[in-house]
Design a protein around this motif. Structure first.
Motif, short mmCIF file in Angstrom:
data_model
loop_
_atom_site.label_atom_id
_atom_site.label_comp_id
_atom_site.label_asym_id
_atom_site.label_seq_id
_atom_site.Cartn_x
_atom_site.Cartn_y
_atom_site.Cartn_z
N TYR A 76 0.83 -1.21 0.00
CA TYR A 76 0.00 0.00 0.00
C TYR A 76 0.86 1.25 0.00
CZ TYR A 76 -3.38 3.43 1.53
OH TYR A 76 -4.17 4.54 1.61
N HIS A 80 1.45 4.13 -2.95
CA HIS A 80 1.23 5.56 -2.73
C HIS A 80 2.48 6.37 -3.04
CE1 HIS A 80 -2.67 6.49 -0.65
NE2 HIS A 80 -2.81 5.28 -1.16
N ASN A 276 -4.74 0.62 16.11
CA ASN A 276 -4.85 -0.12 14.85
C ASN A 276 -4.04 -1.40 14.90
OD1 ASN A 276 -6.59 1.06 12.87
ND2 ASN A 276 -5.34 2.89 13.09
N LYS A 278 -3.61 -3.13 17.55
CA LYS A 278 -4.41 -4.08 18.33
C LYS A 278 -5.55 -4.63 17.49
CE LYS A 278 -3.56 -3.01 23.10
NZ LYS A 278 -4.14 -2.71 24.40
N ILE A 279 -6.15 -3.75 16.67
CA ILE A 279 -7.22 -4.22 15.78
C ILE A 279 -6.68 -5.30 14.86
CG2 ILE A 279 -8.66 -3.55 13.83
CD1 ILE A 279 -9.05 -0.86 15.20
N VAL A 281 -4.12 -7.31 15.30
CA VAL A 281 -3.85 -8.57 16.01
C VAL A 281 -5.17 -9.27 16.33
CG1 VAL A 281 -2.86 -9.58 18.08
CG2 VAL A 281 -1.72 -7.69 16.96
N ALA A 282 -6.14 -8.47 16.77
CA ALA A 282 -7.41 -9.07 17.18
C ALA A 282 -8.15 -9.67 15.99
CB ALA A 282 -8.27 -8.03 17.88
N THR A 283 -8.15 -8.95 14.86
CA THR A 283 -8.88 -9.49 13.71
C THR A 283 -8.15 -10.67 13.09
OG1 THR A 283 -7.85 -7.80 12.37
CG2 THR A 283 -10.09 -7.39 13.10
N GLY A 285 -6.77 -13.13 14.66
CA GLY A 285 -7.21 -14.35 15.30
C GLY A 285 -6.08 -15.37 15.38
N ARG A 295 -6.19 -6.06 6.24
CA ARG A 295 -6.89 -4.83 5.93
C ARG A 295 -6.19 -3.65 6.57
NH1 ARG A 295 -9.07 -8.19 2.68
NH2 ARG A 295 -10.78 -9.44 3.46
N GLN A 296 -5.63 -3.90 7.73
CA GLN A 296 -5.06 -2.81 8.51
C GLN A 296 -3.81 -2.23 7.85
OE1 GLN A 296 -7.78 -2.15 10.54
NE2 GLN A 296 -6.18 -1.58 11.96
N LEU A 298 -3.72 -1.14 5.02
CA LEU A 298 -4.13 -0.13 4.04
C LEU A 298 -4.09 1.26 4.68
CD1 LEU A 298 -7.13 -2.06 2.53
CD2 LEU A 298 -4.81 -1.92 1.67
N GLY A 299 -2.94 1.59 5.22
CA GLY A 299 -2.76 2.93 5.74
C GLY A 299 -3.26 3.11 7.16
N PHE A 300 -3.72 2.03 7.79
CA PHE A 300 -4.24 2.19 9.14
C PHE A 300 -3.13 2.07 10.17
CE2 PHE A 300 -7.99 0.92 6.75
CZ PHE A 300 -8.82 1.96 7.10
N LEU A 319 -2.04 -15.83 15.29
CA LEU A 319 -1.17 -16.08 16.43
C LEU A 319 -0.13 -17.13 16.11
CD1 LEU A 319 -3.62 -16.07 19.45
CD2 LEU A 319 -1.85 -14.43 18.91
N VAL B 56 -6.59 -11.52 21.17
CA VAL B 56 -7.42 -12.29 20.24
C VAL B 56 -8.65 -12.84 20.94
CG1 VAL B 56 -7.46 -14.38 18.87
CG2 VAL B 56 -5.52 -12.83 18.72
N VAL B 62 -12.78 -4.91 20.30
CA VAL B 62 -12.01 -4.28 19.23
C VAL B 62 -12.77 -4.30 17.92
CG1 VAL B 62 -9.89 -4.51 17.90
CG2 VAL B 62 -9.84 -4.82 20.35
N SER B 235 -6.98 4.08 4.71
CA SER B 235 -7.11 5.04 5.79
C SER B 235 -7.67 6.37 5.31
CB SER B 235 -5.76 5.26 6.45
OG SER B 235 -4.82 5.64 5.47
#
Lengths: 446, 841
Positions: A76, A80, A276, A278-279, A281-283, A285, A295-296, A298-300, A319, B56, B62, B235
């Motif tokens: 990404y 840019h 972001n 954390k998002i 890592v969390a997404t 899974g 997805r993250q 993409l500039g997040f 993980l 997770v 989140v 973003s």
């Protein structure tokens, strides 16, 4: 038994039989060799581990992971910046990784004892480069960390880490040899002052991460060398207080700490990166979204291909991927520990320990930052993150570590220094014995 | 023992002797510290990993951030489905008409926020808005002042341009993507409904807000839903099509394929319009139904309305009279009355039913418009006798009668899926008074819709099986896949096939004139419905309409419902003209009869639709002149015999030549040409040009290297020098031509010939006009090979023209004939082929 390991120079402390037993029980690496050699040549010399191919393989694996993941994470940003060239960072990364592999091999072939000779030179060079960075450096993300060399943006703070490690190992070895390492003014203060200089230069950039890593190096290596723990702890306490006041005085840093504690509350401002991350890592899974499906990225997650590559690994590979990377670093630490334990001499041990600590600290701090257990620092994940200076310097460091494992070459000497450049000896005695109270007779010199 | 003591010592040494300062001891301590440091680092990595595991596990807190972060929701207006006719001709479609709107409060460069130095009235923001309006003005081709006036309104939403062209929309889109325009500018995807044919089937297709229209009734199907597209974004909220660009088109509404045929609809509307205007009617309705497929091919209303023009509603408002209105059908209903009578075996076609001056019922006397003393069952339909039909109806059990009517679909809407479709009115039989029952027998006291009439007649035409007509053929999804085929109704049997056949026979008699040979025969009421090549049956109706509880004197509906061809019905054509007002001189009153106002419209529709649909001509149906079919047929027959005689004579003059091959030969190489090839020098053989038309003869001569000197016109009858002679090239060959038409006229009997001549029915009342009759036939060209197999004139296969035996030559050119020299066309000789092939009576 007694004839197997008679070590004359250990006589004052314990008899030879005892030492042999000590070796066998507590330190399997402390095994004498050359049993049939003449007594005079027998020494307490550990057997080096030899070329550590598993460690080398793991390093290559980390580099490969870095190539794949940094490419995935950087597409990404590349699109840019590079105006349609998604491989902009990949190409750079490939070159850097190639150089890093070469540096590993070069470092593994230069006898590590050689670095003693250039320890101070290296420290001065890196300090000079840090000063030059403050003068001519390029500002990226509000930080003046990069020195524009032709065709290459060099980050002197990365070099400073290795040079500081070599310096500490060399200096502490000398202090150990002189038996005064436990003294505050000898074993701790000079190194702390040297650290303060480098730290100050780093903070001027600002680059707190490198300063922290150097501090960790300072504490751990002096601790390993045997400096009195009281000094270490005292200095550590002072450092923490200084840091606290620093944070207290600067509201911006205070906000960062708050954002670290609850990134989603400050999501729009200071908590953006960590939130972001954390998002991601969390997404991700357990098994991840799949390679390339972050997805993250993409500039997040800012700096997602350099410092925060682990979050993208977590999102794409889950993980499991993070665990593999973590295991790889634990493996590097354990192998580095093994190399240090079986180092041929004091310098080798300290050098290997220092490099292990350097790699391990960087990895651990990076893990902690990405997972939100440490405040954000600008530290790369060794061998994985995109970033030429870090990769090449740490590659050289890993090469030196491997060479310690191979035992180096005790008889190595740099080419003779021409006579006119030679320093004149100040007295008859060797320098390290000049002011020593306890005269130590070296094993070979008896 | 000693060893264990040593072990203990060493252990104690390690624990106790911390101050030991030997190199080995130092090394051991250093190693221990090293281990602790390194293992701490490894442990820290594990702790951080555990933090990740916790993250997770506690993913829910989140997730909402993740969703709002990464997903981009955009509302997209999708396209309304098209309406197309059965052949795919677009009747209604949606065109892109994108609009540009802005949020003036967010017209800011990227990254700026509307406060402090970028407040709405700050100079920064004003300058930026001016810049944006200039850019937009260039893109949209509008004056920047007009745009800046709108942009400078302190609101959250302003339309800048609506219905912009595709090129402009693309330009704005590109400018938005490249960042030349700020995010406050929105390009909305919008559509505008467009009806390419304007008035064609206007009330039927209608507007989405109009009752009785397809647009409103199938709105749920047609309507493109406003879909929420969920895409990933980066973003800076740029959509990232990771799974491929979404296709909002597939969420568009369904298109409907109608059973309407655009051409038949157009023809129906044209003739209906003409009739409505000619007779000064309020409006007219025409419907065409395909009996085989029970598909509605046309449903015309006149005057039509233009769905594109929302400002000018027609007189009847935004409605579809063809489906929403109901009317009293009148005499057309007698079809079903007769059918029920026959099915119930209460009447037969040949039964004679007395129909005097009136039929008294309690409270009412039923009368006929044109009284007949007595009629047969068949004639009760042919002459539309109210009294006879009333009598037939009253022979039938009224419960049964009612069941038949409901079986035919009366009293209930046809259910084409149109909202607002009328039910018609049919009272329950126990409520019927005797007069009412009687009235129903001839179609008063009952209200039907045109579609009910059409589908009920189609049941008769279909051998007695009622099928619900279809208006929608297919539903097509937005991606082009056929979603649903609307199947043909399996149908229910109402009448037996024999009943249907008999009723059709009676209906066929309605269009027949009085047969002069049969003294009992009567003239049908719809002789104007007869059309060339196809037989047609039907029934007229002229119904008084009830208004305010009484029958109105002014409100009449003249209608005609026809079935064609009668032998194998294909089409049901319905025409109703509401309230004609034209005063007819000949009738001495307003011409409101269905046979006058409606039947010609049905004829014209069928005239176009039957050949268009590829329906084979009816066997035995005469070629009918456009204006007066009877006369034309008689002339045809008379002409056929005379023409044959004349042709024989002419051929006798030509001296044994065989006509058709010669006529056809101009496409081949002339035999004389080959003969000329082996003739030495400049000598050549004269070809035989007798019986050839002049153009062909000239060609033949030219091929042989000769020159033709013609006299007269028509076919060649003599030539000098004769065929086969060797002459020098360039010689002039004289040929005498004679007109076949002259020969025919010479043979034509005088105008005072007795009626009922042997050839065909009634004799022509006036002098024949062979030229006209001939001219009305398909234009024949002499160079066509067609004449070899002459077209059947009266439905018989074209008999090959034998080599007509040459009679002894006579003076051919019938110059002395009295008939006027109607030199119609130089190639009027052509018809010879036809009469020559014509049947003998």
């Amino acid at each position: 038994m007694s004839d197997a390991s008679t070590l004359d120079h250990l006589q004052p402390v314990l008899d030879t039989a005892d030492l042999a037993e000590v070796d066998a029980e507590f330190s399997p690496t402390l095994v004498t060799h050359g049993l049939n050699a003449p007594r005079s040549e027998k020494a307490l010399v550990p057997v080096p581990v030899g070329m550590d191919w598993p460690l080398f393989s793991v390093l290559l694996a980390l580099l490969t992971t870095g190539i794949v993941m940094a490419y995935s994470a950087s597409i990404y940003a590349a699109l840019h910046i590079g105006r349609g060239d998604d491989q902009l960072f990949l190409n750079k990364h490939l070159v850097h990784a190639g150089i890093a592999v070469v540096m590993v091999l070069v470092g593994a072939h230069i006898p590590y004892q050689a670095w003693r000779k250039v320890a101070y030179l290296g420290l001065f060079t890196s300090v000079a480069l840090l000063v030059a960075t403050l003068a001519f450096g390029v500002v990226v993300n509000k930080a003046r960390r990069w020195l524009p060399l032709p065709g290459f943006m060099f980050q002197p703070s990365e070099l400073a880490k290795l040079c500081f490690t070599i310096y500490l190992a060399h200096s502490l070895t000398k202090k150990i040899s002189s038996e005064r390492v436990h003294k505050f003014s000898v074993g701790f203060l000079p190194h702390a002052l040297a650290w303060l200089v480098v730290f100050g230069l780093c903070m001027k950039q600002p680059d707190l991460g490198t300063g922290i890593v150097l501090a960790v190096l300072l504490f751990t290596m002096t601790y390993i060398a045997g400096t009195n723990m009281a000094y270490v702890m005292f200095a550590f306490g002072v450092g923490v207080l200084a840091l606290a006041s620093f944070i207290y005085k600067n509201p911006m840093r205070g906000k960062r700490v708050l954002a670290f504690l609850d990134p989603f509350k400050y999501f729009d401002t200071t908590g953006f990166q960590l939130g972001n991350s954390k998002i991601a890592v969390a997404t991700g899974g357990i098994f991840g979204n799949g390679l390339g499906l972050s997805r993250q990225k993409l500039g997040f997650v800012p700096e997602c291909h350099t410092d925060f590559i682990l979050s993208i690994i977590a999102e794409e590979l889950g993980l499991l991927g993070v665990a593999l990377v973590g295991l790889a670093f634990i493996f590097v630490i354990l192998r580095g520990l093994r190399i240090a334990l079986r180092a041929r001499d004091e310098f080798g041990r300290l050098l290997a320990a220092g490099i292990t600590v350097l790699l391990g600290t960087q990895a651990a701090v990076n893990f902690g930052v990405v997972m939100g257990t440490l405040p954000t620092k600008g530290l790369t994940l060794p061998f994985v993150s995109h970033g030429g200076s870090s990769m090449i310097v740490l590659g050289l460091a890993a090469g030196v570590l491997l060479n310690v494992g191979r035992g180096g070459n005790p008889d190595f000497a740099w080419p003779e220094v021409p006579a006119f450049m030679r320093r004149q000896p100040k007295g008859d005695m060797p320098r390290n014995q000049r002011s020593s109270k306890n005269k130590v007779v070296r094993g070979g010199e008896q | 023992m000693q060893r264990s003591i040593q072990n203990l010592k060493t252990k104690v040494f390690h624990l106790v002797d911390r101050a030991g300062n030997s190199p080995a001891a130092r090394a051991l301590r250093a190693n221990r510290r090293l281990k602790s440091v390194a293992i701490l680092m490894g442990l820290y990595i594990i702790v951080a990993y555990c933090a990740a595991v916790v993250m997770v596990i506690n993913v829910d807190g989140v997730r909402k951030y993740a969703e709002g972060n990464v997903m981009l929701r955009t509302r997209v207006e999708t396209r309304r489905g098209d309406l197309v006719d059965r052949n795919g001709v677009t009747l209604a479609t949606s065109l892109r008409a994108d609009s540009v709107s802005v949020n003036p409060r967010w017209l800011l460069p990227g990254g700026k926020k509307p406060k402090d130095d970028w407040a709405f009235n700050s100079p920064n923001a004003k300058a930026y808005r001016a810049k944006v309006s200039t850019t937009l003005g260039e893109l949209l081709d509008k004056p920047a002042e007009e745009l800046s006036e709108r942009i400078n309104r302190d609101t959250g939403f302003v339309y800048l341009a609506k219905n912009i062209s595709y090129a402009q929309a693309e330009a704005v889109r590109i400018a938005l993507n490249e960042g030349k325009l700020p995010k406050g500018v929105t390009l909305e995807r919008e559509f505008q409904r467009f009806y390419p044919n304007n008035m064609l089937a206007g009330p039927l297709i209608g507007r989405p807000s109009q009752t009785g229209s397809i647009e409103s009734s199938f709105d749920g199907l047609l309507q493109g839903q406003q879909v929420e597209m969920r895409t990933y974004k980066d973003s800076s909220a740029t959509p990232m099509y990771l799974d491929g660009a979404p296709e909002p088109a597939i969420y568009g509404g369904k298109s409907l394929v109608l059973t309407i045929d655009e051409k038949i609809q157009a023809v129906a509307e044209h003739h209906l319009d003409a009739s409505v205007q000619e007779f000064g009617a309020a409006f007219g309705i025409a419907a065409v139904l395909d009996v085989e497929t029970s598909e509605i091919l046309a449903l015309a209303t006149s005057p039509s309305l233009n769905p594109n023009d929302s400002k000018n509603p027609p007189k009847y408002g935004w409605h579809n009279p063809a489906l929403e209105n109901q009317y009293e059908p009148g005499s057309t209903f007698k079809i079903f009355n007769l059918a029920i009578g026959i099915e119930e075996k209460k009447v037969s076609l040949d039964e004679i039913i007395p129909a005097g001056a009136g039929f008294a019922l309690p409270g009412k006397v039923i009368k006929d418009d044109h009284p007949h003393g007595q009629v047969t069952g068949k004639q009760s339909l042919q002459v539309s006798s109210n009294i006879a039909n009333c009598k037939i109806a009253m022979r039938v059990n009224r419960e049964h009668y009612y069941n038949y009517l409901t079986g035919l679909g009366f009293g209930r809407r046809v259910d084409l899926g149109i909202i607002g479709e009328s039910n018609g009115q049919l009272a329950k039989p126990d409520k019927w008074s005797l007069v009412q029952f009687c009235n129903i027998g001839f179609g008063q006291g009952i209200a039907t819709t045109p579609m009910q009439m059409v589908s009920a007649v189609a049941a008769v035409a279909n051998g007695g099986v009622f099928r619900r007509p279809r208006l929608i053929k297919q539903e097509v999804r937005a991606d082009g896949k056929i979603d649903r085929e609307i199947p043909q109704d399996p149908g229910r049997r109402v009448f037996s096939a024999e009943t249907a056949r008999q009723v059709l026979e009676a209906m066929a008699s309605v269009t027949q004139p009085r047969d002069p040979k049969d003294p009992h025969s009567l003239s049908g009421t719809a002789t104007k419905a007869r059309l060339p090549n196809y037989s047609i049956g039907g029934k007229t109706g002229t119904a008084q309409q009830a208004e305010n509880g009484h029958y109105s004197d002014t409100h009449w509906v003249g209608s005609f419902i026809g079935v064609t061809p009668v032998e194998k019905p294909r089409l049901v054509v319905f025409v109703a003209i509401d309230t004609p007002t034209k005063f007819d001189e000949r009738l001495g009153k307003i011409a409101r009869y269905g046979g006058i106002v409606a039947a010609p419209v049905a004829r014209e529709i069928a005239r176009f639709a039957l050949p268009y649909l590829g329906v084979p001509p009816s066997p035995g149906a005469p070629y009918l002149d456009r204006d007066d079919p009877d006369k034309a047929r008689q002339l045809d027959a008379a002409h056929a015999g005379q023409a044959k005689k004349a042709a024989e004579k002419l051929l006798a003059v030509a001296g044994g030549a065989t006509m058709p091959p010669a006529l056809a030969m101009d496409l081949q190489v002339a035999p004389s040409a080959t003969a000329a090839a082996d003739t030495p020098g400049d000598m050549t053989t004269v070809p035989d040009v007798r019986t050839l038309p002049m153009r062909v003869a000239r060609l033949r001569m030219a091929v042989a290297g000769l020159h033709l000197l013609p006299t007269g016109s028509g076919l060649a009858v003599k030539q000098v020098p004769a065929a086969g002679q060797q002459v020098a090239k360039g010689t002039n060959v004289k040929a005498e031509f004679a007109r076949l038409s002259d020969a025919i006229e010479a043979e034509t009997p005088p105008a005072t010939a007795e009626p009922g001549g042997p050839s065909a029915g009634a004799a022509p009342p006036k002098a024949p006009e062979p030229a006209k009759a001939a001219a009305s036939k398909p234009a024949a060209k002499p160079d066509a090979a067609k004449p070899a197999t002459a077209k059947p004139v009266a439905g018989k296969p074209g008999a090959k023209v034998e080599s007509a035996k040459a009679a002894p030559a006579k003076a051919a050119p019938a110059k002395g004939a009295p008939a006027k020299p109607v030199a119609a066309k130089p190639d009027a000789n052509k018809p010879v082929a036809k009469p020559a092939a014509a049947k003998k009576p």
